[in-house]
Write an enzyme that holds these catalytic residues in place. Structure first.
Site, PDB file in Angstrom:
ATOM      1  N   LYS A  45       5.921  38.345  48.395  1.00  0.00           N
ATOM      2  CA  LYS A  45       7.215  37.721  48.035  1.00  0.00           C
ATOM      3  C   LYS A  45       8.369  38.279  48.862  1.00  0.00           C
ATOM      4  CE  LYS A  45       7.557  36.980  43.454  1.00  0.00           C
ATOM      5  NZ  LYS A  45       7.499  37.289  41.988  1.00  0.00           N
ATOM      6  N   LYS A  47       9.925  40.898  48.600  1.00  0.00           N
ATOM      7  CA  LYS A  47      10.980  41.415  47.724  1.00  0.00           C
ATOM      8  C   LYS A  47      10.890  42.937  47.688  1.00  0.00           C
ATOM      9  CE  LYS A  47      11.927  37.683  44.417  1.00  0.00           C
ATOM     10  NZ  LYS A  47      12.203  37.394  42.984  1.00  0.00           N
TER      11      LYS A  47
HETATM   12  N1  C2G Z   1      15.587  32.763  36.336  1.00  0.00           N
HETATM   13  C1  C2G Z   1      16.473  31.939  35.638  1.00  0.00           C
HETATM   14  N2  C2G Z   1      17.799  32.009  35.905  1.00  0.00           N
HETATM   15  C2  C2G Z   1      18.277  32.865  36.837  1.00  0.00           C
HETATM   16  C3  C2G Z   1      17.386  33.718  37.534  1.00  0.00           C
HETATM   17  C4  C2G Z   1      16.032  33.648  37.263  1.00  0.00           C
HETATM   18  O1  C2G Z   1      16.050  31.138  34.773  1.00  0.00           O
HETATM   19  N3  C2G Z   1      19.609  32.892  37.065  1.00  0.00           N
HETATM   20  C5  C2G Z   1      14.157  32.653  36.038  1.00  0.00           C
HETATM   21  C6  C2G Z   1      13.342  32.228  37.251  1.00  0.00           C
HETATM   22  O2  C2G Z   1      13.383  30.811  37.403  1.00  0.00           O
HETATM   23  C7  C2G Z   1      11.949  32.729  36.868  1.00  0.00           C
HETATM   24  C8  C2G Z   1      12.254  34.001  36.049  1.00  0.00           C
HETATM   25  O3  C2G Z   1      13.642  33.923  35.662  1.00  0.00           O
HETATM   26  O4  C2G Z   1      11.286  31.785  36.029  1.00  0.00           O
HETATM   27  C9  C2G Z   1      12.036  35.268  36.854  1.00  0.00           C
HETATM   28  O5  C2G Z   1      12.826  35.196  38.022  1.00  0.00           O
HETATM   29  P1  C2G Z   1      12.363  36.047  39.303  1.00  0.00           P
HETATM   30  O6  C2G Z   1      12.193  37.465  38.915  1.00  0.00           O
HETATM   31  O7  C2G Z   1      13.247  35.674  40.460  1.00  0.00           O
HETATM   32  O8  C2G Z   1      10.898  35.442  39.519  1.00  0.00           O
HETATM   33  P2  C2G Z   1      10.241  34.885  40.866  1.00  0.00           P
HETATM   34  O9  C2G Z   1      10.483  35.838  41.977  1.00  0.00           O
HETATM   35  O10 C2G Z   1      10.661  33.483  40.994  1.00  0.00           O
HETATM   36  O11 C2G Z   1       8.674  35.022  40.512  1.00  0.00           O
HETATM   37  O12 C2G Z   1       4.192  33.506  40.336  1.00  0.00           O
HETATM   38  C10 C2G Z   1       5.540  33.199  40.028  1.00  0.00           C
HETATM   39  C11 C2G Z   1       6.478  34.255  40.573  1.00  0.00           C
HETATM   40  O13 C2G Z   1       6.080  35.560  40.178  1.00  0.00           O
HETATM   41  C12 C2G Z   1       7.898  33.967  40.100  1.00  0.00           C
END
Ligand code: C2G
Length: 130
Positions: A45, A47
């Site tokens: 990712k 990250k």
């Molecule tokens: N999220 C949200 N609103 C935000 C930020 C994040 O609803 N302002 C939601 C994202 O859409 C996600 C969850 O919070 O459903 C976690 O966000 P992230 O940690 O950024 O997850 P991500 O990197 O998208 O990982 O296999 C799937 C991945 O692991 C998803």
């Protein structure tokens, strides 16, 4: 007992994440959260988390909506997780809309919830740099 699962990194936990987890829990009775390991974040990712896996896991376990936190090691484990944890509903924020529809073939409801606007881990880091 309706079981829900969601996946994410959840670094620098913020109210956008909490809004997602609260709404995910409202879709059932038991919420499993798979949070990305440090290796998965780095290798797949791109990250670089501020908090490591153990710290992010501890934070998530403290949230009233969360019943179980498991590691997300790869993109492919979702089908196995659905079977192992007897999942009924798969939930993600709508930035992932359409990406996991194939999970419907494994008997789960796939739900994409609107993201919370204007907040993100990236935004937090950017604002703190100013
Ligand atoms: N999220 C949200 N609103 C935000 C930020 C994040 O609803 N302002 C939601 C994202 O859409 C996600 C969850 O919070 O459903 C976690 O966000 P992230 O940690 O950024 O997850 P991500 O990197 O998208 O990982 O296999 C799937 C991945 O692991 C998803």
């Amino acid at each position: 007992m309706k079981r829900v699962i969601t996946y994410g990194t959840f670094d620098l936990l913020h109210y956008g994440h909490i809004n997602l987890l609260r709404r995910a829990k409202e879709l059932g009775d038991y919420l499993v959260v798979a949070t990305s390991t440090d290796e998965f974040n780095l290798d797949e990712k791109n990250k670089h988390c501020y908090f490591n896996y153990e710290q992010r896991k501890q934070l998530l376990e403290a949230i009233r909506y969360v019943d179980l936190v498991i590691p997300e090691n790869n993109w492919e484990q979702k089908i196995d997780d659905i079977k192992e944890y007897h999942i009924d509903v798969f939930v993600m924020g709508d930035d992932w809309k359409g990406k996991f529809d194939y999970l419907r073939d494994y008997g789960v409801e796939v739900v994409y919830l609107p993201r919370t606007p204007e907040i993100s881990t990236t935004q937090i880091k950017h604002d703190l740099e100013k």
